[in-house]
Design a protein around this motif. Structure first.
Motif, PDB file in Angstrom:
ATOM      1  N   SER A  26       0.625  -1.438   0.368  1.00 22.80           N
ATOM      2  CA  SER A  26      -0.665  -0.285   0.212  1.00 22.80           C
ATOM      3  C   SER A  26       1.002   1.343   0.050  1.00 22.80           C
ATOM      4  O   SER A  26       1.935   1.144   0.338  1.00 22.80           O
ATOM      5  N   ALA A  27       0.403   2.407  -0.438  1.00 23.38           N
ATOM      6  CA  ALA A  27       1.196   4.069  -0.134  1.00 23.38           C
ATOM      7  C   ALA A  27       1.670   4.197   0.846  1.00 23.38           C
ATOM      8  O   ALA A  27       2.936   4.326   1.101  1.00 23.38           O
ATOM      9  N   PRO A  28       1.103   3.414   2.123  1.00 20.02           N
ATOM     10  CA  PRO A  28       1.550   3.779   3.254  1.00 20.02           C
ATOM     11  C   PRO A  28       2.954   2.928   4.078  1.00 20.02           C
ATOM     12  O   PRO A  28       3.316   2.642   4.588  1.00 20.02           O
ATOM     13  N   ASP A  29       2.448   1.677   3.326  1.00 23.97           N
ATOM     14  CA  ASP A  29       3.519   0.692   3.564  1.00 23.97           C
ATOM     15  C   ASP A  29       4.766   1.135   2.615  1.00 23.97           C
ATOM     16  O   ASP A  29       6.259   1.425   3.715  1.00 23.97           O
ATOM     17  N   ILE A  30       4.909   1.593   1.248  1.00 21.73           N
ATOM     18  CA  ILE A  30       5.739   2.137   0.608  1.00 21.73           C
ATOM     19  C   ILE A  30       6.623   3.389   1.845  1.00 21.73           C
ATOM     20  O   ILE A  30       7.785   3.704   1.653  1.00 21.73           O
ATOM     21  N   THR A  31       5.723   4.674   2.069  1.00 18.24           N
ATOM     22  CA  THR A  31       5.859   5.418   3.048  1.00 18.24           C
ATOM     23  C   THR A  31       6.757   4.859   4.464  1.00 18.24           C
ATOM     24  O   THR A  31       7.728   5.502   4.452  1.00 18.24           O
ATOM     25  N   ARG A  32       6.636   4.570   4.787  1.00 17.91           N
ATOM     26  CA  ARG A  32       7.482   3.691   5.413  1.00 17.91           C
ATOM     27  C   ARG A  32       8.771   2.997   5.653  1.00 17.91           C
ATOM     28  O   ARG A  32       9.503   3.093   6.279  1.00 17.91           O
ATOM     29  N   LYS A  33       8.727   1.797   4.110  1.00 16.25           N
ATOM     30  CA  LYS A  33       9.609   1.641   3.995  1.00 16.25           C
ATOM     31  C   LYS A  33      10.994   2.590   3.698  1.00 16.25           C
ATOM     32  O   LYS A  33      11.964   1.677   3.884  1.00 16.25           O
ATOM     33  N   GLY A  35      10.866   5.444   4.001  1.00 14.28           N
ATOM     34  CA  GLY A  35      10.849   7.514   4.832  1.00 14.28           C
ATOM     35  C   GLY A  35      10.778   8.170   3.669  1.00 14.28           C
ATOM     36  O   GLY A  35      11.198   9.504   4.136  1.00 14.28           O
ATOM     37  N   LEU A  36      10.102   8.374   2.482  1.00 11.52           N
ATOM     38  CA  LEU A  36       9.340   9.614   1.641  1.00 11.52           C
ATOM     39  C   LEU A  36       8.432  10.208   2.342  1.00 11.52           C
ATOM     40  O   LEU A  36       7.522   8.864   3.470  1.00 11.52           O
ATOM     41  N   PRO A  37       8.534  11.527   2.313  1.00 12.36           N
ATOM     42  CA  PRO A  37       6.550  12.435   2.234  1.00 12.36           C
ATOM     43  C   PRO A  37       5.894  11.258   1.539  1.00 12.36           C
ATOM     44  O   PRO A  37       5.640  11.339   0.462  1.00 12.36           O
ATOM     45  N   ARG A  38       4.619  11.371   2.666  1.00 14.54           N
ATOM     46  CA  ARG A  38       3.252  10.728   1.626  1.00 14.54           C
ATOM     47  C   ARG A  38       3.283  11.139   0.629  1.00 14.54           C
ATOM     48  O   ARG A  38       2.457  10.440  -0.223  1.00 14.54           O
ATOM     49  N   THR A  39       2.885  13.057   0.271  1.00 15.46           N
ATOM     50  CA  THR A  39       2.692  13.456  -0.654  1.00 15.46           C
ATOM     51  C   THR A  39       3.874  12.990  -1.945  1.00 15.46           C
ATOM     52  O   THR A  39       2.712  12.576  -3.478  1.00 15.46           O
ATOM     53  N   THR A  40       4.962  12.847  -1.453  1.00 13.20           N
ATOM     54  CA  THR A  40       5.807  11.935  -3.192  1.00 13.20           C
ATOM     55  C   THR A  40       5.409  11.211  -3.628  1.00 13.20           C
ATOM     56  O   THR A  40       5.604  10.190  -4.174  1.00 13.20           O
ATOM     57  N   VAL A  41       5.064   9.984  -1.646  1.00 12.53           N
ATOM     58  CA  VAL A  41       4.635   8.399  -2.704  1.00 12.53           C
ATOM     59  C   VAL A  41       3.447   8.450  -3.379  1.00 12.53           C
ATOM     60  O   VAL A  41       3.197   8.123  -4.421  1.00 12.53           O
ATOM     61  N   HIS A  42       2.429   9.419  -3.374  1.00 15.72           N
ATOM     62  CA  HIS A  42       1.573   8.906  -3.478  1.00 15.72           C
ATOM     63  C   HIS A  42       1.536  10.024  -4.995  1.00 15.72           C
ATOM     64  O   HIS A  42       0.689   9.371  -5.953  1.00 15.72           O
ATOM     65  N   LEU A  44       3.813   9.556  -6.745  1.00 17.58           N
ATOM     66  CA  LEU A  44       4.961   8.712  -7.723  1.00 17.58           C
ATOM     67  C   LEU A  44       4.183   7.191  -8.291  1.00 17.58           C
ATOM     68  O   LEU A  44       4.561   6.686  -9.015  1.00 17.58           O
ATOM     69  N   VAL A  45       3.702   6.802  -6.636  1.00 19.50           N
ATOM     70  CA  VAL A  45       2.440   6.052  -7.173  1.00 19.50           C
ATOM     71  C   VAL A  45       1.477   5.897  -8.210  1.00 19.50           C
ATOM     72  O   VAL A  45       1.545   4.512  -9.231  1.00 19.50           O
ATOM     73  N   THR A  46       1.336   7.119  -8.645  1.00 25.52           N
ATOM     74  CA  THR A  46      -0.364   7.284  -9.565  1.00 25.52           C
ATOM     75  C   THR A  46       0.404   7.336 -11.217  1.00 25.52           C
ATOM     76  O   THR A  46      -0.258   6.951 -11.482  1.00 25.52           O
ATOM     77  N   THR A  47       1.607   7.599 -10.897  1.00 26.12           N
ATOM     78  CA  THR A  47       2.517   8.283 -12.113  1.00 26.12           C
ATOM     79  C   THR A  47       3.045   6.520 -12.333  1.00 26.12           C
ATOM     80  O   THR A  47       2.296   6.107 -13.782  1.00 26.12           O
ATOM     81  N   VAL A  55      -0.148  -1.531 -10.580  1.00 25.76           N
ATOM     82  CA  VAL A  55      -1.985  -1.888 -10.284  1.00 25.76           C
ATOM     83  C   VAL A  55      -2.455  -2.616  -9.351  1.00 25.76           C
ATOM     84  O   VAL A  55      -1.884  -2.838  -8.417  1.00 25.76           O
ATOM     85  N   THR A  56      -3.898  -2.154  -8.783  1.00 26.10           N
ATOM     86  CA  THR A  56      -3.880  -2.310  -8.353  1.00 26.10           C
ATOM     87  C   THR A  56      -4.361  -3.496  -7.717  1.00 26.10           C
ATOM     88  O   THR A  56      -4.335  -4.286  -9.002  1.00 26.10           O
ATOM     89  N   VAL A  57      -4.587  -3.973  -6.759  1.00 30.46           N
ATOM     90  CA  VAL A  57      -4.955  -5.236  -6.531  1.00 30.46           C
ATOM     91  C   VAL A  57      -6.310  -5.157  -6.999  1.00 30.46           C
ATOM     92  O   VAL A  57      -7.446  -4.772  -5.705  1.00 30.46           O
TER      93      VAL A  57
END
Length: 259
Positions: A26-33, A35-42, A44-47, A55-57
């Motif tokens: 999940s996006a929170p998993d990626i953020t935690r692993k 250490g990136l800002p949530r906005t940045t992860v969102h 990048l994942v969207t792109t 793709v979504t599960v």
């Protein structure tokens, strides 16, 4: 060299996270692993999702898995792989480390064919050539490859045929060979002492492709005048590392055990 682009580096870091665990995050998993800002992860994942790298599960809209674009890139990479060329590169790296003769070989029926070879610079060294064919049961690479076969296929290749010896030390009894192969299977490495050449010992490790199948073996060959128990241990580790490096180039990931 040009500078690294931070956004691209972060995007690749995200993709590489999916190589571990069950392959979903999940996006929170990626953020935690990472250490990136949530906005940045969102962003990048969207792109990455827009380009089919993620793709979504199904049934879990907040979780992602790798998309088909990664498979397409991996397939194209696999198509361009040349085992002999990659083997030659890795064999050169291993030989530069130990200054002994290094081979990469594949199995053909009950024989091995050397597809890559780098010579030692020592005056006293093993003499061979790429393209040479030898009985598999007399060589460390051959025994490593035989040990990787399913039992039925192994017996079809060696049972009922004469196991000709190349030296007085060659294994010529089928049951003795089966026992030796079982030991190799358990250890994950093959060693032969003067079985193909009365003056040479060798140690070999398995090379795997992206499916985990053993497709080749890498060996280090040493004249007996330079062979000791300590040297065997050193070269076994080096052969294993070289085989693992070549396996990685072929797309394999994992420990490679058991054979």
């Amino acid at each position: 060299m040009g500078r690294h682009v931070p956004a691209v580096t972060r995007a690749l870091d995200i993709l590489e996270l999916f190589l571990e665990g069950d392959g979903t995050l999940s996006a929170p998993d990626i953020t935690r692993k990472l250490g990136l800002p949530r906005t940045t992860v969102h962003e990048l994942v969207t792109t990455l999702a827009a380009r089919n790298y993620l793709v979504t599960v199904e049934g879990q809209p907040g979780r992602y898995r790798l998309g088909v674009r990664n498979y397409q890139l991996g397939s194209r990479y696999a198509e361009q792989l040349d085992l002999a060329a990659e083997g030659q590169r890795v064999a050169r790296e291993v030989a530069e480390t130990c200054d002994e003769t290094v081979h990469v070989a594949v199995l053909e029926d009950a024989d091995v064919i050397y597809i890559a070879k780098v010579d030692s610079t020592h005056a006293v060294r093993m003499v061979s050539a790429a393209g040479r064919k030898l009985p598999a049961h007399c060589t460390s690479v051959g025994k490593m490859l035989l040990a990787s076969l399913p039992e039925g296929e192994l017996r079809a290749r060696i049972d009922g045929r004469e196991l000709a010896g190349m030296t007085p030390h060659s294994i010529t009894d089928p049951e003795a060979l089966h026992q030796a192969l079982a030991d190799i299977r358990a250890r994950g490495l093959a060693v032969e002492h003067r079985e193909s050449n009365p003056d040479v010992s060798c140690v070999a490790a398995p090379v795997r492709d992206h499916t985990g199948r053993v497709v080749a073996a890498l060996s280090v060959s040493v004249p007996m005048i330079r062979w000791t128990e300590q040297r065997e241990t050193e070269l076994a580790e080096l052969a294993a590392k070289g085989a693992a490096d070549l396996s990685l180039r072929l797309g394999h990931r994992g420990s490679g055990r058991p054979v």
